[in-house]
Scaffold this motif. Structure first.
Motif, mmCIF file in Angstrom:
data_model
loop_
_atom_site.group_PDB
_atom_site.id
_atom_site.type_symbol
_atom_site.label_atom_id
_atom_site.label_comp_id
_atom_site.label_asym_id
_atom_site.label_seq_id
_atom_site.Cartn_x
_atom_site.Cartn_y
_atom_site.Cartn_z
ATOM 1 N N ASP A 95 46.427 121.195 -17.066
ATOM 2 C CA ASP A 95 45.464 121.742 -16.109
ATOM 3 C C ASP A 95 45.427 120.861 -14.862
ATOM 4 O O ASP A 95 44.912 119.738 -14.901
ATOM 5 C CB ASP A 95 44.083 121.810 -16.760
ATOM 6 N N PRO A 96 45.956 121.341 -13.719
ATOM 7 C CA PRO A 96 46.044 120.507 -12.518
ATOM 8 C C PRO A 96 44.690 120.144 -11.920
ATOM 9 O O PRO A 96 44.601 119.218 -11.116
ATOM 10 C CB PRO A 96 46.865 121.364 -11.555
ATOM 11 N N ARG A 97 43.639 120.823 -12.326
ATOM 12 C CA ARG A 97 42.306 120.500 -11.803
ATOM 13 C C ARG A 97 41.769 119.193 -12.377
ATOM 14 O O ARG A 97 40.806 118.634 -11.848
ATOM 15 C CB ARG A 97 41.323 121.630 -12.141
ATOM 16 N N ARG A 98 42.393 118.698 -13.435
ATOM 17 C CA ARG A 98 41.846 117.539 -14.147
ATOM 18 C C ARG A 98 42.564 116.229 -13.838
ATOM 19 O O ARG A 98 42.398 115.239 -14.556
ATOM 20 C CB ARG A 98 41.869 117.804 -15.652
ATOM 21 N N THR A 99 43.331 116.184 -12.766
ATOM 22 C CA THR A 99 44.051 114.942 -12.456
ATOM 23 C C THR A 99 43.109 113.802 -12.095
ATOM 24 O O THR A 99 43.477 112.631 -12.243
ATOM 25 C CB THR A 99 45.064 115.159 -11.316
ATOM 26 N N THR A 100 41.901 114.097 -11.646
ATOM 27 C CA THR A 100 40.941 113.033 -11.349
ATOM 28 C C THR A 100 40.078 112.694 -12.558
ATOM 29 O O THR A 100 39.301 111.739 -12.520
ATOM 30 C CB THR A 100 40.031 113.437 -10.170
ATOM 31 N N ALA A 101 40.179 113.476 -13.624
ATOM 32 C CA ALA A 101 39.431 113.223 -14.862
ATOM 33 C C ALA A 101 40.305 113.573 -16.059
ATOM 34 O O ALA A 101 40.039 114.510 -16.788
ATOM 35 C CB ALA A 101 38.139 114.034 -14.880
ATOM 36 N N PRO A 102 41.419 112.817 -16.225
ATOM 37 C CA PRO A 102 42.355 113.146 -17.299
ATOM 38 C C PRO A 102 41.757 112.929 -18.678
ATOM 39 O O PRO A 102 40.737 112.246 -18.801
ATOM 40 C CB PRO A 102 43.516 112.188 -17.023
ATOM 41 N N PRO A 103 42.360 113.512 -19.728
ATOM 42 C CA PRO A 103 43.681 114.137 -19.723
ATOM 43 C C PRO A 103 43.676 115.515 -19.071
ATOM 44 O O PRO A 103 42.667 116.211 -19.076
ATOM 45 C CB PRO A 103 44.031 114.237 -21.207
#
Length: 198
Positions: A126-134
């Motif tokens: 999910d590319p929306r979660r790059t600031t809150a991985p995984p």
């Protein structure tokens, strides 16, 4: 997001709704229920392994070296990778041994589990979660490590390297086959899977 042949596809919000939990016997559950023993992606048609935290075969902390005994190895170069180079329990700690061990258990009612392609791994990132991985739907994929997972694709320009997918930054890269990394298995024939650009 683009699908295989340049067609427009859904945006990243599809990661909120496209998964269904699957029971140990293969029953697909109602959308309200999660997580399952496996997760079915209704958009791509693929079913994914869901990890455990019980220290057993499918524990999320386990790592594996990349190894495929069917790769070329008769000449000067050995493309197979490294057997038993990770840290795990329940199998030898390489990708081939892990696939075989999971198939012996008939996970979610099936014995045709395999290593995913990097395109398939990209389809659950999910590319929306790059600031809150995984970078994954953690409701359906709990225990996902903020780390790299092996794909089944080796790297055509380097005999001892293969592709990994990072669920930290939502990108792929090449890694040495001997390096311990995580694994998440998949089954099924993919539909509408986006081609990851080289």
């Amino acid at each position: 997001m683009l699908t295989g042949c340049g067609e427009s596809g859904p945006g990243p919000e599809i990661h909120d709704t496209k998964y269904r939990a699957v029971t140990a016997t293969g029953t697909v559950l109602d959308a309200a229920q999660a997580p399952g023993v496996c997760a079915r992606d209704e958009f791509t048609g693929l079913t994914w392994e869901v990890k455990t935290d019980d220290g057993g075969l499918r524990d999320a902390r386990h790592t594996y070296s990349w190894f495929d005994p069917d790769e070329a190895h008769g000449g000067e170069l050995d493309y197979r990778g490294l057997p038993d180079g990770g840290t795990c329990d329940g199998s030898a700690c390489d990708t081939s041994s892990y696939v075989a061990a999971v198939n012996e258990t008939a996970l979610c009612g099936h014995a045709d589990w395999r290593m995913p392609s990097r395109d398939e791994l990209g389809s659950i990132s999910d590319p929306r979660r790059t600031t809150a991985p995984p970078t994954i739907n953690t409701r359906h994929f709990p225990l996902t490590r903020n780390a790299e997972y092996w794909s089944g694709n080796d790297y055509q320009f380097q005999y001892d390297a293969a592709w990994v997918w990072s669920f930290h930054n939502g990108m792929d890269r090449v890694e040495w086959k001997k390096t311990p990394r995580h694994v998440r298995l998949v089954r099924g024939e993919p539909q509408r899977v986006v081609r990851v650009k080289d």
